[in-house]
Design an enzyme around this catalytic site. Sequence first.
Site, PDB file in Angstrom:
ATOM      1  N   LYS A  42      50.132  74.416  10.503  1.00  0.00           N
ATOM      2  CA  LYS A  42      50.387  74.347  12.005  1.00  0.00           C
ATOM      3  C   LYS A  42      49.192  74.388  12.907  1.00  0.00           C
ATOM      4  O   LYS A  42      48.076  75.224  12.499  1.00  0.00           O
ATOM      5  CB  LYS A  42      51.037  75.683  12.338  1.00  0.00           C
ATOM      6  CG  LYS A  42      51.644  75.765  13.549  1.00  0.00           C
ATOM      7  CD  LYS A  42      52.538  76.943  14.051  1.00  0.00           C
ATOM      8  CE  LYS A  42      53.114  76.910  15.384  1.00  0.00           C
ATOM      9  NZ  LYS A  42      54.113  78.242  15.456  1.00  0.00           N
TER      10      LYS A  42
ATOM     11  N   SER B   2      58.359  77.177  18.014  1.00  0.00           N
ATOM     12  CA  SER B   2      57.183  76.361  18.379  1.00  0.00           C
ATOM     13  C   SER B   2      56.664  75.513  17.248  1.00  0.00           C
ATOM     14  O   SER B   2      55.926  74.443  17.289  1.00  0.00           O
ATOM     15  CB  SER B   2      55.992  77.181  18.822  1.00  0.00           C
ATOM     16  OG  SER B   2      55.604  78.004  17.934  1.00  0.00           O
TER      17      SER B   2
ATOM     18  N   SER C  94      59.612  81.280  15.777  1.00  0.00           N
ATOM     19  CA  SER C  94      58.911  79.954  15.648  1.00  0.00           C
ATOM     20  C   SER C  94      59.019  79.494  14.214  1.00  0.00           C
ATOM     21  O   SER C  94      58.337  78.245  14.079  1.00  0.00           O
ATOM     22  CB  SER C  94      57.499  79.982  16.478  1.00  0.00           C
ATOM     23  OG  SER C  94      57.680  80.050  17.781  1.00  0.00           O
TER      24      SER C  94
END
Lengths: 497, 504, 98
Positions: free
Chosen positions: A80, A155, A179
């Site tokens: 990420k 996210s 997330s």
Amino acid sequence: MSELVRKDASELSALLSAGEVSAVEVTQAHLDRITQVDGAIHAFLHIDTEGALQAASVVDSKRAAGETVGSLAGVPLGLKDILATKGLPTTVGSKMLENWIPPYDATVVTRLREAGIVILGKTNMDEFAMGSSTEHSAFGPTHNPWDLERIPGGSGGGSSACLAAFEAPLAIGTDTGGSIRQPAAVTGTVGVKPTYGGVSRYGAVALASSLDQIGPCARTVLDTALLHEVIAGFDPMDQTSINAPVPAVVAAAKRGDIKGMKIGVVRELGGEGYQAGVRQRFDEAVVILESLGAEIVEVSCPSFDYALAAYYLILPSECSSNLAKFDGIRFGLRVGDDGSRSVEQVMSQTRAAGFGDEVIRRIMLGTYALSAGYYDAYYGQAQKIRTLVAQDFAKAFSQVDVLISPTAPTTAFKIGEKLDDPMAMYLNDIATIPVNLAGLPGMSLPIGLAPEDNLPVGMQIMAPAMADDRLYNVGAALERALVAQWGAPILNSMAGV
Amino acid sequence: MSEAVISYDEVLEQFDPVMGLEVHVELGTRTKMFCGCSTEFGAEPNTHVCPVCLGLPGALPALNKIGVESAIRIGLALNCKIAEWCRFARKNYFYPDMPKNFQTSQYDEPICYDGYLDVDIDTDEGRKTFRVNIERAHMEEDTGKNTHMGGATGRIHGADYSLVDYNRAGIPLIEIVTKPIEGAGKYAPEVAKAYVAALRDILRNLGVSDVKMEQGSLRCDVNLSLRRTPQDELGIRSETKNVNSLRSVERAVRYEMTRHAARLLAGERVIQETRHWHEDTGVTTSGRSKSDAEDYRYFPEPDLVPIAPSREWVEQLRAALPENPAVRRARMQELWNLSDIDMQTLINAELLDLVEEAVAAGVSVDAARKWYTGELSRVANEREVDVAELGITPAMLARIEELISTGALNDKLARQVLEGILAGEGDVDGVIASRGLAVVSDDGPLLEAIKDALAADPSVAETIASGKLQAAGSVVGAVMKATRGQADAARVRELLLEHLGVSE
Amino acid sequence: MSAISRDDVVHLAHLARIDIPSDQLDHYASQLDAILEAVATVSAVDTDNVVPMSHPVPSTNVFREDVPGQSLTANEALAGAPAVEDDRFRVPRILDEE
Ligand SMILES: [Mg+2]
Ligand SMILES: [Zn+2]
């Protein structure tokens, strides 16, 4: 598609250590897959072809030289873009950091590198991890491999989508209010938010410091555990990380035995507001758990009704402070510095230009909640509700070993559908937020497709602090039963990208 | 531009001053408060920085144990209570020298609180002790350093841009805040100065900081307000920042008293604001107005866990505290049997430690005082260094004194020995050997020299013989000169009188 | 009743150092207002005698030894800066607030 990209991390690990395939081959197969599909998926913001092949060849040489390497050495991973990577762009999905290259590695990145895990690149995310859809990335949305019109969750939508699209067998996410788990649920993958402090946050760009946690994502429970074990443990650079042995997650994922366990269904997380197909698959999974020998109990956590509201006060408050450093002075974007403007004006213009709407909204909200005269009513009150949520959990865990709920109230919604309604977007996190408030571990794993839209549904498992192993034990048992029932992993039923 | 002021006496006739003093002290830890970067002063710009103290995205603070320990020791030395449990908080405001745009500080849970410091001041009725109550001492971090470029003055106003060096950012600070200091009356400026001086001594004595005001490792903010009578409510205060010498503390208080009074007497209100002290002109000027007060939005620092100093730890630190400087002085003054003035001379010249060490090494108190306040101070002054930096150890002084007492050296030779040591010629015995500085103790050559001297000025013998013994001095001087100082003057005198058949 | 006015948005924007164009102030005011209304439900909870939770893990006294670690070089420190001069970060003129 190369057969290699269909393999999960454990299978790749076995092939690699048996010398049947090289890390460079495995990495190249995934890079090829990315080239092939990521134009449509957009899971990656930055692909580090050279670095990945280099890391892979180092693993191959070590194996050739007979050196001991970690069990996941040579297995590729999507990282990420919230984690600092030395020499590699780290944008957090924001224009603010579009051209920033950190001079240091996050602790988790260091551990991944030391384990020989091959970082393919940086995955897309909602800007500064604010969102549940990855639509708020400044660099365009990520598409759900199950349906390109739909969101992959957020996210960490890039991390979940790269798993579901077979671009990588492993990924790293961060979970502040869901997330990791909500993207896992809507893409039919597995994601774990470890106990707060179980994994060092050093080098993860902070959203809400008291809620943020880095965690493993994969396509199977066992892979997730293997990655969990690599990244977890005390780090002197993060004084909130827990200085205690890491729970035996891999052993638990291999065990998968829930006979005699007490599993609590949280009354407040389900029912009204949850899609019918989500509820249906959840109820079926509960029956399976019972058939595996678990005792199912309904428990009530009344303060969870206020968790979302408390969360949307605590998160903006902490993020308004954490994001103050983005001012165009030491790194990142600077706008309006034409020699005539003061530093204050340049900071303000930079922040207006560099932050997207959702980020600005939350910073303003947090600034308000912390300001003189409002602190007690908002931030202070939210912190007290946090205590009540933790007390509800403690009471529940005095009766049961783990708690379960649907991970998200709905399956993946359409891109654009909720963009103009922040509150509707926030409701996606309703089931995932309580564990963040209390600092507990949570897992999402796929439990089937909702009959009405054929999209994945996830179940959330929650455990007491530092009992992350229970998630894997229950998850593995359920996964085994479900795969047996379906005849194959759920992702195999996805139409090809 | 300076404002109207009135005379100090006039202020006192009509107003009662109340002060508040905030002192920031930079700790002398090896590393910064929240990262492993060095705190050393004077490094090349931006070389003592890392992701943490530069506030790079993703970095997290890691609290320095010695920073906390120093805070507790300071609190104990200031008679404070030590919190059983406290946290850091974030103080949120934007400023380019502050990397995170919040300062990691303490807010409503300071680690030390409720203390006091007794200071002595000279009053019309002699020396008196004044108690300054301390509200709190808390931990925080320093900011970076701005250099203002362009414009004419190098000051913030008129500058075109600034350059920031973050080496100082994150250096541990302890902020020590007094309660309102009331009842000082006309001695307010002296109390302020005496407080900062006493605090500085304590901090130095603890070894927690180099407390160099000129380098900014000890900085003082002076809050001042006036009211008509001690029964009135507190007036509106001004906050004068960065008053960075003891003398300036005194002057700034005095100046602000006269400025406030002038405003009040003119029927104007005092504005609550930050003011800047100008060392050169001795006035303060207006800075930022507090009417648009920053809203700091404090909240507990989530990246650091709470601090709960165990009572065992606190008591261990208390037991290991050095003696309070004021108590120590009183003890030494009595032990050494010194007058107030003699003691004050040593204190002012910062020679107490050296004299104490010399005495411990065997030098008499008087001799040690004489050496340090006399010859050694003079040389240090000449060389523009501290006496302690001269390289004359207490052991050397003890050896010199030993040789003087046995008559092997006299004062003049001893000075030459020091000169040799300072010139790097070796230790005491080494210099004596290489310069051949032994006192001429054989009476024969001395008597010859006396006869020569008397021959050169025959009248002097008669004068001495007639009982005017003071005339002996010139003969002794001549003999000393002839022997290049290597004679024992007392012995020369004895021999001279003996030779002339005169008795004392 | 609206809790957040246009002026509030101006004030918050100043505190947060975000230059919000005047034609967007009402937009932000109404959105913030809607969110605040939703989260204001926290006030309905009776929290007398409830201790606020600032840290999810109840640990205390985690310290680092006072031992120097690795710093960056000036080049590394300055590499990401928008403007640099003389090994220092160059920033627009700093004015005390008027
Ligand atoms: Mg302060
Ligand atoms: Zn540092």
